[in-house]
Motif scaffolding. Structure first.
Motif, PDB file in Angstrom:
ATOM      1  N   GLU A 128       0.577 -17.371   2.234  1.00  0.00           N
ATOM      2  CA  GLU A 128       1.303 -17.221   1.272  1.00  0.00           C
ATOM      3  C   GLU A 128       1.905 -17.175   0.053  1.00  0.00           C
ATOM      4  O   GLU A 128       2.256 -17.078  -0.370  1.00  0.00           O
ATOM      5  CB  GLU A 128       2.878 -17.353   1.986  1.00  0.00           C
ATOM      6  CG  GLU A 128       3.135 -18.476   2.579  1.00  0.00           C
ATOM      7  CD  GLU A 128       2.447 -19.357   3.534  1.00  0.00           C
ATOM      8  OE1 GLU A 128       3.213 -19.860   3.915  1.00  0.00           O
ATOM      9  OE2 GLU A 128       1.731 -18.903   3.857  1.00  0.00           O
ATOM     10  N   HIS A 129       0.961 -17.867  -0.388  1.00  0.00           N
ATOM     11  CA  HIS A 129       1.369 -18.588  -2.016  1.00  0.00           C
ATOM     12  C   HIS A 129      -0.011 -18.326  -2.411  1.00  0.00           C
ATOM     13  O   HIS A 129      -0.518 -18.422  -3.955  1.00  0.00           O
ATOM     14  CB  HIS A 129       1.216 -20.123  -2.056  1.00  0.00           C
ATOM     15  CG  HIS A 129       2.068 -20.875  -1.180  1.00  0.00           C
ATOM     16  ND1 HIS A 129       3.733 -21.055  -1.669  1.00  0.00           N
ATOM     17  CD2 HIS A 129       2.540 -21.799  -0.030  1.00  0.00           C
ATOM     18  CE1 HIS A 129       4.936 -21.066  -0.664  1.00  0.00           C
ATOM     19  NE2 HIS A 129       3.620 -22.035  -0.355  1.00  0.00           N
ATOM     20  N   SER A 130      -1.016 -17.096  -2.155  1.00  0.00           N
ATOM     21  CA  SER A 130      -2.098 -16.941  -2.958  1.00  0.00           C
ATOM     22  C   SER A 130      -1.886 -15.106  -3.324  1.00  0.00           C
ATOM     23  O   SER A 130      -3.460 -14.996  -3.211  1.00  0.00           O
ATOM     24  CB  SER A 130      -3.374 -16.359  -1.292  1.00  0.00           C
ATOM     25  OG  SER A 130      -3.656 -18.444  -1.093  1.00  0.00           O
ATOM     26  N   LEU A 131      -1.108 -14.899  -3.385  1.00  0.00           N
ATOM     27  CA  LEU A 131      -1.023 -13.463  -3.682  1.00  0.00           C
ATOM     28  C   LEU A 131      -0.723 -13.305  -5.648  1.00  0.00           C
ATOM     29  O   LEU A 131       0.708 -14.173  -5.459  1.00  0.00           O
ATOM     30  CB  LEU A 131       0.238 -12.745  -3.057  1.00  0.00           C
ATOM     31  CG  LEU A 131       0.047 -12.013  -2.098  1.00  0.00           C
ATOM     32  CD1 LEU A 131      -0.881 -13.079  -0.829  1.00  0.00           C
ATOM     33  CD2 LEU A 131       0.538 -10.854  -1.196  1.00  0.00           C
ATOM     34  N   GLN A 132      -1.174 -12.717  -5.818  1.00  0.00           N
ATOM     35  CA  GLN A 132      -0.677 -12.352  -7.782  1.00  0.00           C
ATOM     36  C   GLN A 132      -1.138 -10.730  -8.331  1.00  0.00           C
ATOM     37  O   GLN A 132      -1.856 -10.144  -7.820  1.00  0.00           O
ATOM     38  CB  GLN A 132      -1.533 -13.513  -8.435  1.00  0.00           C
ATOM     39  CG  GLN A 132      -2.712 -12.985  -7.941  1.00  0.00           C
ATOM     40  CD  GLN A 132      -3.725 -14.243  -9.361  1.00  0.00           C
ATOM     41  OE1 GLN A 132      -2.842 -15.167  -9.455  1.00  0.00           O
ATOM     42  NE2 GLN A 132      -4.988 -14.043 -10.147  1.00  0.00           N
ATOM     43  N   LEU A 133      -0.168 -10.359  -9.173  1.00  0.00           N
ATOM     44  CA  LEU A 133       0.061  -8.783  -9.840  1.00  0.00           C
ATOM     45  C   LEU A 133      -0.520  -9.879 -10.752  1.00  0.00           C
ATOM     46  O   LEU A 133      -0.339  -9.659 -12.014  1.00  0.00           O
ATOM     47  CB  LEU A 133       0.921  -8.537 -10.354  1.00  0.00           C
ATOM     48  CG  LEU A 133       1.609  -8.061  -8.585  1.00  0.00           C
ATOM     49  CD1 LEU A 133       3.139  -7.288  -9.285  1.00  0.00           C
ATOM     50  CD2 LEU A 133       1.383  -6.605  -8.337  1.00  0.00           C
TER      51      LEU A 133
END
Length: 247
Positions: free
Chosen positions: A160-165
């Motif tokens: 859940e801490h591994s997403l980015q735009l």
């Protein structure tokens, strides 16, 4: 709050089982606007507050029941317009006011819990409504085989801490919304469903708008060591996200 999160999106598999996508081509070809009519317009148009659902915004169970069959088509169309698949097992839906209105209506229709239930539903879903400075997503992992699903989720601790735009040289990091709930078990198994928000500064909002206007590539990435994939966001979805950030 925990019990409501476990019931989120009742037609999706919260256990992580991959849902059939055979219907997707049919609905992807239909614009959500096609279903709006004089009888039913976007709930956002009559919202007292575009960033928060209130009891006054929610129809009675009887009124919703009378149009439910048609409204579920609208909901499906909107959701597919705002969903992107990232890698083989992850799908990410960008939430908006209308989708969360549908979710609240549907849960009230299913459970018939009256005013008390409605209050709890609004408390659960209002944190997911975009507010003009953030985009809010639901991340789902779907794997058909039960044993493979268990092993897969056990390999994704803290995903859940591994997403980015990513756009135009900028990166906006995603973070879980419900930080009071541990989405990864002590044994290292992550949940099949996560709620992730992307908070934008004023400069990042302007850069995002410029990137979309210029046709630059905008990507949604999962950067976990055991699941590193990205998807390019396109077309209608990008235009809707620009609108979400300008509301």
């Amino acid at each position: 709050m925990r019990q409501y999160l476990s019931r989120f999106l009742p037609f999706a598999s919260l256990a992580g089982q991959r849902t059939t996508r055979a219907v997707a081509p049919l609905y992807r070809s239909l614009s959500a606007a096609r279903f709006y009519s004089d009888a039913f317009k976007s709930p956002l148009l009559t919202a007292a507050n575009p960033h928060q659902l209130t009891p006054a915004d929610i129809w009675s169970v009887e009124k919703y029941d009378g149009m439910r069959k048609e409204l579920l088509k609208v909901r499906r169309s909107i959701k597919l317009d705002r969903r992107v698949e990232v890698g083989p097992y992850a799908s990410i839906t960008f939430e908006n006011y209308d989708l969360l209105w549908f979710q609240t209506q549907e849960m009230c229709w299913i459970e018939r819990g009256g005013d008390e239930q409605l209050r709890d539903e609004l408390n659960a879903y209002n944190p997911l409504v975009p507010n003009g400075n953030r985009l809010v997503t639901t991340l789902m992992f779907e794997v058909d085989n039960k044993l493979q699903r268990h092993r897969f989720l056990c390999s994704l601790a803290t995903v859940e801490h591994s997403l980015q735009l990513e756009f135009d040289g900028s990166k906006v990091q995603g973070e879980p919304i419900y930080d009071d709930i541990d989405r990864t078990s002590p044994q290292g198994k992550t949940s099949a469903v996560h709620f992730i928000e992307f908070k934008f500064s004023g400069e990042e909002k302007a850069a995002f708008d410029r990137a979309v206007s210029a046709g630059s590539e905008v990507c949604l990435a999962i950067t976990h060591d055991n699941y590193a994939h990205k998807a390019v966001l396109k077309g209608t979805l990008l235009q809707q996200l620009v609108k979400d950030l300008s509301a």
